[in-house]
Motif scaffolding. Structure first.
Motif, PDB file in Angstrom:
ATOM      1  N   PRO A   1      43.729  34.197  37.214  1.00  0.00           N
ATOM      2  CA  PRO A   1      43.499  35.583  36.803  1.00  0.00           C
ATOM      3  C   PRO A   1      43.557  35.728  35.284  1.00  0.00           C
ATOM      4  N   GLY A   2      42.606  36.452  34.722  1.00  0.00           N
ATOM      5  CA  GLY A   2      42.586  36.648  33.289  1.00  0.00           C
ATOM      6  C   GLY A   2      42.292  35.404  32.493  1.00  0.00           C
TER       7      GLY A   2
ATOM      8  N   ALA B   1      43.577  40.545  45.406  1.00  0.00           N
ATOM      9  CA  ALA B   1      43.143  40.648  44.016  1.00  0.00           C
ATOM     10  C   ALA B   1      44.331  40.663  43.064  1.00  0.00           C
ATOM     11  N   GLN B   2      45.356  41.448  43.402  1.00  0.00           N
ATOM     12  CA  GLN B   2      46.512  41.584  42.521  1.00  0.00           C
ATOM     13  C   GLN B   2      47.312  40.291  42.421  1.00  0.00           C
TER      14      GLN B   2
ATOM     15  N   ARG C   1      36.674  40.434  41.709  1.00  0.00           N
ATOM     16  CA  ARG C   1      35.827  41.403  41.017  1.00  0.00           C
ATOM     17  C   ARG C   1      36.677  42.341  40.157  1.00  0.00           C
ATOM     18  N   ALA C   2      36.186  42.675  38.992  1.00  0.00           N
ATOM     19  CA  ALA C   2      36.907  43.571  38.090  1.00  0.00           C
ATOM     20  C   ALA C   2      37.190  44.899  38.777  1.00  0.00           C
ATOM     21  N   GLY C   3      38.425  45.354  38.673  1.00  0.00           N
ATOM     22  CA  GLY C   3      38.816  46.625  39.261  1.00  0.00           C
ATOM     23  C   GLY C   3      39.310  46.530  40.681  1.00  0.00           C
TER      24      GLY C   3
ATOM     25  N   ASP D   1      41.248  33.955  43.106  1.00  0.00           N
ATOM     26  CA  ASP D   1      41.059  32.914  42.098  1.00  0.00           C
ATOM     27  C   ASP D   1      41.481  31.551  42.643  1.00  0.00           C
TER      28      ASP D   1
ATOM     29  N   THR E   1      41.744  46.125  43.736  1.00  0.00           N
ATOM     30  CA  THR E   1      43.159  46.501  43.806  1.00  0.00           C
ATOM     31  C   THR E   1      43.840  46.005  45.077  1.00  0.00           C
TER      32      THR E   1
END
Length: 267
Positions: free
Chosen positions: A55-56, A205-206, A197-199, A211, A201
């Motif tokens: 992530p990031g 994803a969190q 995907r960006a955004g 990833d 929640t």
């Protein structure tokens, strides 16, 4: 002289196209026996690092905790997914399970070696793409849980996210499925493509589970490509030679390409 130059250029382009097609076909064929010709530690290394795969853009490290024994292909997939894949045939299914550096997540990554030819793999890839089959939660790969490892409780109910990639440069389907190492059940699995995907929640994803699946499967796919070789360098070298001043004739380009291939095989 101009006419001769145009004819020579057209001939060179034809030779290069034929050479590229031949190299691609050879690369496809070379991948078929990789399930027994390439060592397991090459396909599934004990430790896999992924720069920027987290992530990031964080770096990731995965440690192998188990390699699945030889078995039937059908057991590695949900029944409906296997029904789709079975048309391509099964030469062998290879699987390994990894955990992240914190042992918070577990991921099973797999390589399904099919019996399909290039046209068959292209057709399968098209079907997955047009019918969005890789996004359906009723068409998921199954995890490989090994006793006395962090993945001991990694069953079907623990699958949180997954990714499936049908290769067209090799008779191989690459996939990964991820979950939490604590054995928690997941009511709503999410495709890795959606989880990263960006955004997004969702819990997947969190936590970065998307990833995990996407990053590890990508690393294994790249290792497979390196193991069986790539046709691209040969074509690129030939193109550079043909575009250079006083370029060599087409027969010399072909000989150089064959010599390169011979060197790769001997090494």
């Amino acid at each position: 002289m101009l006419g001769l130059g145009l004819i020579g250029g057209a001939a060179a382009g034809s030779w290069l196209a034929e050479d590229h097609e031949s190299s691609a076909a050879q690369g496809f064929a070379a991948a078929a026996p990789a399930w027994h010709s390439v060592p397991v530690d090459t396909l599934f290394p004990p430790v896999v690092t992924g720069a920027g795969e987290g992530p990031g853009g964080a770096d990731r490290t995965w440690t192998r905790v188990a390699v699945a024994p030889d078995g039937g292909c059908a057991d590695g997939f949900d029944p409906l997914l296997w029904k789709v894949l079975a048309d391509a045939g099964c030469r062998r299914l290879l699987r390994a399970t990894y955990t992240d550096a914190t042992q918070s997540y577990v991921t099973t990554v797999g390589l399904l070696f099919t019996k399909a030819d290039p046209a068959g793999m292209s057709a399968l890839a098209t079907r997955f793409r047009t019918q969005h089959l890789a996004e359906r939660p009723d068409l998921m790969p199954r995890p490989y849980a090994a006793r006395n490892t962090p993945a001991a409780g990694f069953g079907d109910d623990q699958r949180a996210t997954w990714t499936i990639s049908v290769r067209t440069d090799a008779p191989v389907v690459v996939y990964a499925v991820s979950g939490w190492a604590d054995g928690r059940s997941v009511d709503t699995p999410q495709p890795a493509a959606d989880a990263v995907r960006a955004g997004a929640t969702t819990a997947q994803a969190q936590s970065g589970l998307g990833d995990e699946a996407r990053g590890l499967s990508g690393q294994i796919a790249r290792r497979l490509r390196r193991a069986v070789g790539s046709a691209a360098p040969n074509t690129t070298s030939a193109l550079r030679s043909m575009s250079a001043p006083n370029s060599v004739s087409a027969p010399n380009v072909t000989s150089a390409t064959n010599a390169t291939n011979a060197t790769k095989r001997s090494s």
